[in-house]
Design an enzyme around this catalytic site. Sequence first.
Site, PDB file in Angstrom:
ATOM      1  N   ASP A  39       0.708  -1.146  -0.565  1.00 27.46           N
ATOM      2  CA  ASP A  39      -0.119   0.057  -0.282  1.00 27.46           C
ATOM      3  C   ASP A  39       0.778   1.465  -0.114  1.00 27.46           C
ATOM      4  O   ASP A  39       0.230   2.196   0.254  1.00 27.46           O
ATOM      5  CB  ASP A  39      -1.412  -0.424   0.825  1.00 27.46           C
ATOM      6  CG  ASP A  39      -0.880   0.119   2.569  1.00 27.46           C
ATOM      7  OD1 ASP A  39       0.993   0.757   2.659  1.00 27.46           O
ATOM      8  OD2 ASP A  39      -0.745  -0.072   3.732  1.00 27.46           O
TER       9      ASP A  39
ATOM     10  N   CYS B  73     -26.691  -2.485   8.867  1.00 25.76           N
ATOM     11  CA  CYS B  73     -25.937  -2.519   9.603  1.00 25.76           C
ATOM     12  C   CYS B  73     -25.437  -0.780   9.508  1.00 25.76           C
ATOM     13  O   CYS B  73     -25.359  -0.507   8.505  1.00 25.76           O
ATOM     14  CB  CYS B  73     -24.585  -3.653   9.872  1.00 25.76           C
ATOM     15  SG  CYS B  73     -23.971  -3.313  11.381  1.00 25.76           S
TER      16      CYS B  73
END
Length: 355
Positions: free
Chosen positions: A142, A199
């Site tokens: 990353d 959720c």
Amino acid sequence: MTTSTSDAAKGGDARVAIRDAALSLGFDACGFARVDAPWPASARLSEFVAAGRHGSMDWIERTLERRSHPRAMWNEARSAIVLGLNYGPDRDPLAALEARSHGAISVYAQGDDYHDLVKKRLKRLAGDVQRRFGGEVKVFVDTAPLMEKPLAEAAGLGWQGKHTNLVSREFGSWLFLGAILTTLELPSDAPSGDHCGACRACLDICPTNAFPAPYQLDARACLSYLTIEHAGPIPGRYRAALGNRIYGCDDCLAVCPWNKFARASREAALDAREALRSPPLAELAALDDAGFRALFAKSAVKRIGRDRLVRNVLYAIGNSADPTLVPAARALSNDASEVVRDAADWALARLSAPA
């Protein structure tokens, strides 16, 4: 007889062999995605930057064009091999927030820095792929301008949840990601689809309301950004919300219901060091540069440097309601670092304020 690159890839033999090799190297998940398809993540990233939600992370804006599509990184790439390494904790990260005289460090930074571990394994796997199936390969962790989370979603490793991080049905919120781009023509795995449903747990737990809407993050209000990426004094409106978080914030990850299927990492190098699980704030406040480097050797924490860490420690001291920490804060009132001095003054004012 040697199998040709195209025959192996078309027959799926390459994918089976690559996945087996990845798992044998210690990766926990491996998926495949085409990189010549449309890339809707580019528009979302452009909107993120246009709104200024990247804060001081100027490198995101500078590399926006290269992040716009996987092939903007390497035009010859045709497929991506996306790898996941489980770093699931062996205890609830939210429990550390109760020990207010101790620091809470994000799970991912309590062991060795994963970048080196993942990159070494990616290189070994990439070399194996090239030897066995030909083609060209490039590896990415990353630190490169490759959008790994949408790539992992396309490869079936999980989906980007409402907190914008990857969620896996097998590993919950706890996967480190890496990718290999290749010129091989490998069939894609099916995307897993979004399983967040109604959720809102990750959105509702955020201490600073850093999510303007589901699937959107304003980094400028995110405690991970503020404790790690932000270099100056943390804005006053967020300091109390820090609690005892001194490096990162795991709240939105830890509360995800999919973690009920997660399991602790089997990778010894990622095991939490006892010294970093819940270190006493008084000891951290006393660190000089040499002590900081020694304590955080091989840890991701080392990249923010002593001054930024001690700044965070002082905010935590100010939030501790522990008068025994007054001497630790007072000792830093004349520190060579302006950001440390500012944080020390704030901590002392908080500790002396009427309850």
